[in-house]
Design a protein around this motif. Structure first.
Motif, PDB file in Angstrom:
ATOM      1  N   TYR A  35     -62.772  18.015  -7.416  1.00 57.56           N
ATOM      2  CA  TYR A  35     -63.311  17.245  -8.539  1.00 57.56           C
ATOM      3  C   TYR A  35     -64.834  17.388  -8.608  1.00 57.56           C
ATOM      4  CZ  TYR A  35     -65.243  13.519 -11.271  1.00 57.56           C
ATOM      5  OH  TYR A  35     -65.993  12.834 -12.175  1.00 57.56           O
ATOM      6  N   LEU A  36     -65.513  17.246  -7.471  1.00 60.80           N
ATOM      7  CA  LEU A  36     -66.973  17.337  -7.463  1.00 60.80           C
ATOM      8  C   LEU A  36     -67.462  18.719  -7.890  1.00 60.80           C
ATOM      9  CD1 LEU A  36     -67.802  15.316  -4.238  1.00 60.80           C
ATOM     10  CD2 LEU A  36     -68.171  14.629  -6.617  1.00 60.80           C
ATOM     11  N   LYS A  37     -66.787  19.769  -7.442  1.00 63.58           N
ATOM     12  CA  LYS A  37     -67.165  21.124  -7.855  1.00 63.58           C
ATOM     13  C   LYS A  37     -66.987  21.302  -9.354  1.00 63.58           C
ATOM     14  CE  LYS A  37     -66.246  23.412  -3.466  1.00 63.58           C
ATOM     15  NZ  LYS A  37     -65.407  24.383  -2.751  1.00 63.58           N
ATOM     16  N   SER A  38     -65.891  20.788  -9.884  1.00 62.73           N
ATOM     17  CA  SER A  38     -65.639  20.880 -11.319  1.00 62.73           C
ATOM     18  C   SER A  38     -66.684  20.095 -12.102  1.00 62.73           C
ATOM     19  CB  SER A  38     -64.238  20.353 -11.628  1.00 62.73           C
ATOM     20  OG  SER A  38     -64.024  20.286 -13.010  1.00 62.73           O
ATOM     21  N   ARG A  39     -66.937  18.858 -11.685  1.00 62.58           N
ATOM     22  CA  ARG A  39     -67.931  18.022 -12.360  1.00 62.58           C
ATOM     23  C   ARG A  39     -69.311  18.651 -12.315  1.00 62.58           C
ATOM     24  NH1 ARG A  39     -70.844  13.303  -9.597  1.00 62.58           N
ATOM     25  NH2 ARG A  39     -71.622  15.210  -8.691  1.00 62.58           N
ATOM     26  N   ASP A  40     -69.699  19.172 -11.140  1.00 61.12           N
ATOM     27  CA  ASP A  40     -71.020  19.767 -10.990  1.00 61.12           C
ATOM     28  C   ASP A  40     -71.177  21.056 -11.795  1.00 61.12           C
ATOM     29  OD1 ASP A  40     -71.747  17.692  -9.385  1.00 61.12           O
ATOM     30  OD2 ASP A  40     -71.565  18.811  -7.505  1.00 61.12           O
ATOM     31  N   SER A  41     -70.103  21.819 -11.941  1.00 63.38           N
ATOM     32  CA  SER A  41     -70.207  23.053 -12.725  1.00 63.38           C
ATOM     33  C   SER A  41     -70.261  22.757 -14.223  1.00 63.38           C
ATOM     34  CB  SER A  41     -69.058  24.008 -12.410  1.00 63.38           C
ATOM     35  OG  SER A  41     -67.835  23.488 -12.879  1.00 63.38           O
ATOM     36  N   LEU A  42     -69.554  21.707 -14.664  1.00 62.90           N
ATOM     37  CA  LEU A  42     -69.567  21.350 -16.084  1.00 62.90           C
ATOM     38  C   LEU A  42     -70.811  20.547 -16.471  1.00 62.90           C
ATOM     39  CD1 LEU A  42     -65.824  20.312 -16.509  1.00 62.90           C
ATOM     40  CD2 LEU A  42     -66.932  22.344 -17.457  1.00 62.90           C
ATOM     41  N   PHE A  43     -71.261  19.671 -15.580  1.00 63.95           N
ATOM     42  CA  PHE A  43     -72.373  18.759 -15.882  1.00 63.95           C
ATOM     43  C   PHE A  43     -73.350  18.739 -14.704  1.00 63.95           C
ATOM     44  CE2 PHE A  43     -68.405  17.187 -17.713  1.00 63.95           C
ATOM     45  CZ  PHE A  43     -68.696  17.332 -19.060  1.00 63.95           C
ATOM     46  N   HIS A  52     -65.358  11.923 -17.560  1.00 64.85           N
ATOM     47  CA  HIS A  52     -64.219  12.563 -18.203  1.00 64.85           C
ATOM     48  C   HIS A  52     -64.581  14.019 -18.464  1.00 64.85           C
ATOM     49  CE1 HIS A  52     -61.890   8.902 -18.933  1.00 64.85           C
ATOM     50  NE2 HIS A  52     -63.058   8.308 -19.125  1.00 64.85           N
ATOM     51  N   SER A  53     -63.611  14.843 -18.800  1.00 61.66           N
ATOM     52  CA  SER A  53     -63.854  16.267 -19.015  1.00 61.66           C
ATOM     53  C   SER A  53     -64.801  16.545 -20.178  1.00 61.66           C
ATOM     54  CB  SER A  53     -62.531  17.004 -19.231  1.00 61.66           C
ATOM     55  OG  SER A  53     -61.861  16.463 -20.354  1.00 61.66           O
ATOM     56  N   ASN A  54     -64.983  15.550 -21.074  1.00 60.85           N
ATOM     57  CA  ASN A  54     -65.916  15.733 -22.187  1.00 60.85           C
ATOM     58  C   ASN A  54     -67.308  15.191 -21.865  1.00 60.85           C
ATOM     59  OD1 ASN A  54     -65.535  12.990 -22.300  1.00 60.85           O
ATOM     60  ND2 ASN A  54     -64.703  12.955 -24.372  1.00 60.85           N
ATOM     61  N   GLY A  55     -67.521  14.695 -20.649  1.00 59.32           N
ATOM     62  CA  GLY A  55     -68.827  14.219 -20.213  1.00 59.32           C
ATOM     63  C   GLY A  55     -69.071  12.739 -20.418  1.00 59.32           C
ATOM     64  N   THR A  56     -68.112  12.023 -20.988  1.00 58.04           N
ATOM     65  CA  THR A  56     -68.301  10.587 -21.173  1.00 58.04           C
ATOM     66  C   THR A  56     -68.066   9.853 -19.856  1.00 58.04           C
ATOM     67  OG1 THR A  56     -66.005  10.282 -21.878  1.00 58.04           O
ATOM     68  CG2 THR A  56     -67.645  10.643 -23.612  1.00 58.04           C
ATOM     69  N   THR A  59     -65.163   3.807 -18.164  1.00 59.28           N
ATOM     70  CA  THR A  59     -65.447   2.384 -18.223  1.00 59.28           C
ATOM     71  C   THR A  59     -64.614   1.653 -17.173  1.00 59.28           C
ATOM     72  OG1 THR A  59     -63.690   2.031 -19.836  1.00 59.28           O
ATOM     73  CG2 THR A  59     -65.904   2.480 -20.700  1.00 59.28           C
ATOM     74  N   GLN A  60     -64.934   0.404 -16.939  1.00 62.30           N
ATOM     75  CA  GLN A  60     -64.184  -0.390 -15.962  1.00 62.30           C
ATOM     76  C   GLN A  60     -62.710  -0.487 -16.364  1.00 62.30           C
ATOM     77  OE1 GLN A  60     -65.538  -4.418 -15.446  1.00 62.30           O
ATOM     78  NE2 GLN A  60     -64.087  -4.830 -13.813  1.00 62.30           N
ATOM     79  N   SER A  61     -62.443  -0.600 -17.656  1.00 58.68           N
ATOM     80  CA  SER A  61     -61.047  -0.727 -18.103  1.00 58.68           C
ATOM     81  C   SER A  61     -60.256   0.550 -17.843  1.00 58.68           C
ATOM     82  CB  SER A  61     -60.995  -1.101 -19.579  1.00 58.68           C
ATOM     83  OG  SER A  61     -61.583  -0.087 -20.366  1.00 58.68           O
ATOM     84  N   TRP A  62     -60.940   1.684 -17.728  1.00 57.53           N
ATOM     85  CA  TRP A  62     -60.247   2.938 -17.430  1.00 57.53           C
ATOM     86  C   TRP A  62     -59.750   2.925 -15.989  1.00 57.53           C
ATOM     87  CZ3 TRP A  62     -60.706   7.121 -14.108  1.00 57.53           C
ATOM     88  CH2 TRP A  62     -59.968   8.248 -14.453  1.00 57.53           C
ATOM     89  N   PHE A  63     -60.530   2.330 -15.069  1.00 58.34           N
ATOM     90  CA  PHE A  63     -60.148   2.277 -13.667  1.00 58.34           C
ATOM     91  C   PHE A  63     -59.146   1.174 -13.378  1.00 58.34           C
ATOM     92  CE2 PHE A  63     -64.305   4.380 -13.314  1.00 58.34           C
ATOM     93  CZ  PHE A  63     -63.941   5.456 -12.516  1.00 58.34           C
TER      94      PHE A  63
END
Length: 65
Positions: A35-43, A52-56, A59-63
């Motif tokens: 996950y961290l490698k994916s996040r770091d390569s995208l953003f 999220h995959s779109n960079g947003t 929120t707390q309600s998501w967790f």
């Protein structure tokens, strides 16, 4: 991984998250690294841990459902 401090953190220490390898599947360490490698390569310049995959930002309600 070090989390940034929060306004309610009276010691201004932040929080340390330790993710250990496991002999059982799924291994949380491998999953977290992927996950961290994916996040770091995208953003690469985004400091928020959970995106999220779109960079947003999640929120707390998501967790908490």
């Amino acid at each position: 991984f070090m989390l940034q401090m929060h306004k309610t953190d009276s010691q201004f220490e932040g929080a340390t998250i330790v993710i250990q390898h496991s002999l059982f599947n799924p291994d949380p360490h491998c999953t977290s690294l992927a996950y961290l490698k994916s996040r770091d390569s995208l953003f690469p310049f985004h400091s928020t841990l959970w995106l999220h995959s779109n960079g947003t930002v999640s929120t707390q309600s998501w967790f908490i459902v």
